[in-house]
Every structure is written in C-alpha cells, then in structure tokens.
Design a protein around this motif. Structure first.
Motif, short mmCIF file in Angstrom:
data_model
loop_
_atom_site.label_atom_id
_atom_site.label_comp_id
_atom_site.label_asym_id
_atom_site.label_seq_id
_atom_site.Cartn_x
_atom_site.Cartn_y
_atom_site.Cartn_z
N ARG A 45 56.83 80.81 46.80
CA ARG A 45 57.60 79.58 47.02
C ARG A 45 58.12 79.49 48.46
NH1 ARG A 45 58.24 77.42 41.76
NH2 ARG A 45 58.57 75.51 42.89
N GLN A 48 57.01 73.96 50.30
CA GLN A 48 56.72 72.97 49.27
C GLN A 48 55.78 71.91 49.86
OE1 GLN A 48 57.48 73.46 46.23
NE2 GLN A 48 56.55 71.54 45.59
N ARG A 78 54.35 89.01 41.80
CA ARG A 78 55.79 89.21 42.01
C ARG A 78 56.20 90.62 41.57
NH1 ARG A 78 58.10 83.24 40.08
NH2 ARG A 78 57.17 82.10 41.82
N LYS A 117 60.74 85.77 32.39
CA LYS A 117 61.83 85.32 33.26
C LYS A 117 61.39 85.25 34.73
CE LYS A 117 66.67 86.38 33.03
NZ LYS A 117 67.60 87.48 32.86
N SER A 118 60.52 86.21 35.10
CA SER A 118 60.13 86.30 36.52
C SER A 118 59.26 85.12 36.96
CB SER A 118 59.40 87.62 36.78
OG SER A 118 58.13 87.58 36.17
N GLY A 120 59.72 82.01 35.41
CA GLY A 120 60.37 80.85 34.79
C GLY A 120 60.26 79.59 35.61
N ASP A 121 60.39 79.71 36.93
CA ASP A 121 60.31 78.53 37.81
C ASP A 121 58.96 77.83 37.68
OD1 ASP A 121 59.24 80.89 38.94
OD2 ASP A 121 59.21 79.96 40.92
N LEU A 122 57.89 78.62 37.61
CA LEU A 122 56.55 78.03 37.51
C LEU A 122 56.29 77.50 36.10
CD1 LEU A 122 54.49 80.72 39.48
CD2 LEU A 122 55.31 78.54 40.34
N ARG A 124 58.29 76.26 34.10
CA ARG A 124 59.04 75.02 33.85
C ARG A 124 58.45 73.82 34.61
NH1 ARG A 124 63.41 78.57 33.98
NH2 ARG A 124 63.61 78.30 36.22
N ASP A 125 57.63 74.10 35.62
CA ASP A 125 57.07 73.02 36.45
C ASP A 125 55.90 72.36 35.71
OD1 ASP A 125 56.70 72.24 39.68
OD2 ASP A 125 54.92 72.07 38.43
N HIS A 128 52.25 73.06 37.26
CA HIS A 128 51.83 74.46 37.10
C HIS A 128 51.49 74.71 35.63
CE1 HIS A 128 52.52 76.19 41.07
NE2 HIS A 128 53.60 75.45 41.16
N SER A 240 61.19 72.33 53.84
CA SER A 240 60.98 73.35 52.81
C SER A 240 60.48 74.68 53.38
CB SER A 240 59.96 72.85 51.78
OG SER A 240 58.66 72.87 52.35
#
Ligand SMILES: [Zn+2]
Ligand SMILES: [Zn+2]
Length: 247
Positions: A45, A48, A78, A117-118, A120-122, A124-125, A128, A240
C-alpha cells in the motif's frame, strides 16, 4: 503449466520473432503487474492509483501473471517481511540446502498460515475481493481469447511470457536473499543487486526494501536505478505516495 509448457513451446515450435515479442511482453507484464501492482500497491500500500481504471488494469495484469490474487499473494508476502529468515517465514531461504532452494525457485513452498487480520484491508476492498473471487474466471477468459485469436498468441503470449515471469519473480523471492550486497543491517538475508535493480524496475534493491518496506521507492538515488518508482509517480495520486524520507 508454464514451467513445462513454456520450454515445450520453445523446443517444438520455435519462432525467433515471437520469442522476441514474448520477451518484450513479459518485461512489461511482470513489472507493471507484479512489481508495481502486486508488490508496491497491493502488498505494501505504498501508493494509491489515480483512478479505478488504473486499479482494474493493474488487477488484470496481476491475474495474467498467474501467481495468485492480491489477497493471497499479499498475505504471504506481508508475513515474509514480518518474519524474515525466522522459522515462521514462508519464504525462508537463508540456511536452506541447495535442493530446497531449487524447489522454492519452482514455487514449491512449504504450507503456512496467514492471519486473515493481516490482509483485512484488501479483503474489505470490493475490487480486490472481486478479482480474488473471479481470479480463475478472468484468467480463463484471457487464455480462451488468446486461443481464439491465434494459437501462437496463447503459446508465446501466455505460456512463454508466464514462464519468463515466474522465473523472474524467483530472482527476487529466492535470489535476492542469496546474491548481492547488504547496505542496511536489517537482521535478515535480503540483498541489493545493481543489475537486478536496473533490469527489474527497482526490485533488485531488496535490502533497501526490507529496510523500508512501506515506501514505493526501491532505488533511492541515481546510482540505484528504479524504473518502477517513475512509473508509479505517473499513475499514482501524488498525495498517496509514501516517500522514504517522510515515513
Ligand atoms: Zn525478501
Ligand atoms: Zn515487499
């Protein structure tokens, strides 16, 4: 498929012109898709894209490289950064016997657990998530389209291109933890290599990258060529960009 299919195409259906086109196509596909899209955008990330169209193009380029979706690949990657060279590192190269390294080169990695959890950002997108769910469908449609247009487009445009890409990526996942020099003491085996930095759009500065994983800049000055960071400046929202100095 490409590990075997690629060499078979070259042995039984050699065509110098197609071969050169494949080299060119691979050089752009792997760096735009994997170095910029998968690695610096999705996994870290560090920037952007300016708009959704660029995101879709990056996703498509990621899929046709055939190394997994952003969600799958980023989870492993990651974890690699977090646990580099320890027994929990899914890509532990240091201290492995030659045959194990060779096995890893061909992507036979030991199984590992990625915490949801690691990523989670992706996860939720929506984009992705969509490309993760439809990964094989998109890939299959791409392959069928190539086949319908011309069988050589599939043989050279997919099999040979992907063969180059997957070996090329191993130069980093495996090679950049074996060959090169250490500029920063980061407590792991990551290395910097000028030639690979130059040819691989900056990815060869792997020791830099382990030292400051969050920045989109892998090469840090004019002596450390990094084509990727210049392309990113063109396609990213300027605000970004995560710079090394302001991190
Ligand atoms: Zn590494
Ligand atoms: Zn990384």
């Amino acid at each position: 498929m490409a590990y075997i299919g690629g060499p078979l195409v070259l042995i039984f259906n050699w065509n110098t012109e197609y071969f050169l086109y494949s080299l060119l196509a691979f050089w752009f596909t792997v760096h735009l898709g994997i170095s910029i899209g998968m690695h610096r955008w999705a996994a870290h990330r560090s920037f952007q894209p300016r708009n959704k169209l660029i995101e879709v193009i990056l996703h498509f380029l990621i899929v046709i490289n055939t190394v997994g979706s952003t969600i799958t690949w980023s989870g492993t990657h990651r974890l690699h950064h977090k646990t580099a060279d320890t027994d929990d590192d899914p890509h532990k190269i240091d201290g492995q016997p030659f045959l194990t390294k060779l096995k890893y080169w061909f992507n036979f990695w030991p199984s590992h657990h990625v915490s949801p959890k690691s990523i989670g950002d992706l996860a939720r997108d929506p984009l992705h998530k969509w490309f993760h769910k439809n990964y094989f469908k998109v890939l299959l449609i791409y392959i069928i389209t190539l086949l319908v247009i011309d069988v050589n487009l599939f043989l050279y445009g997919y099999l040979v291109v992907t063969m180059f890409s997957i070996h090329w990526i191993s130069w980093i996942t495996v090679g950049a933890h074996i060959w090169g020099h250490t500029d920063h003491e980061v407590g792991d085996s990551s290395k910097n290599t000028f030639l690979m930095g130059l040819l691989m759009w900056g990815e060869g500065w792997h020791n830099n990258h382990h030292y400051k994983p969050g920045t989109f800049e892998f090469g840090w000055n004019w002596k450390q060529p990094d084509i990727g960071k210049h392309v990113i400046k063109l396609i990213a929202k300027p605000e970004s960009l995560r710079y090394r100095k302001v991190k």
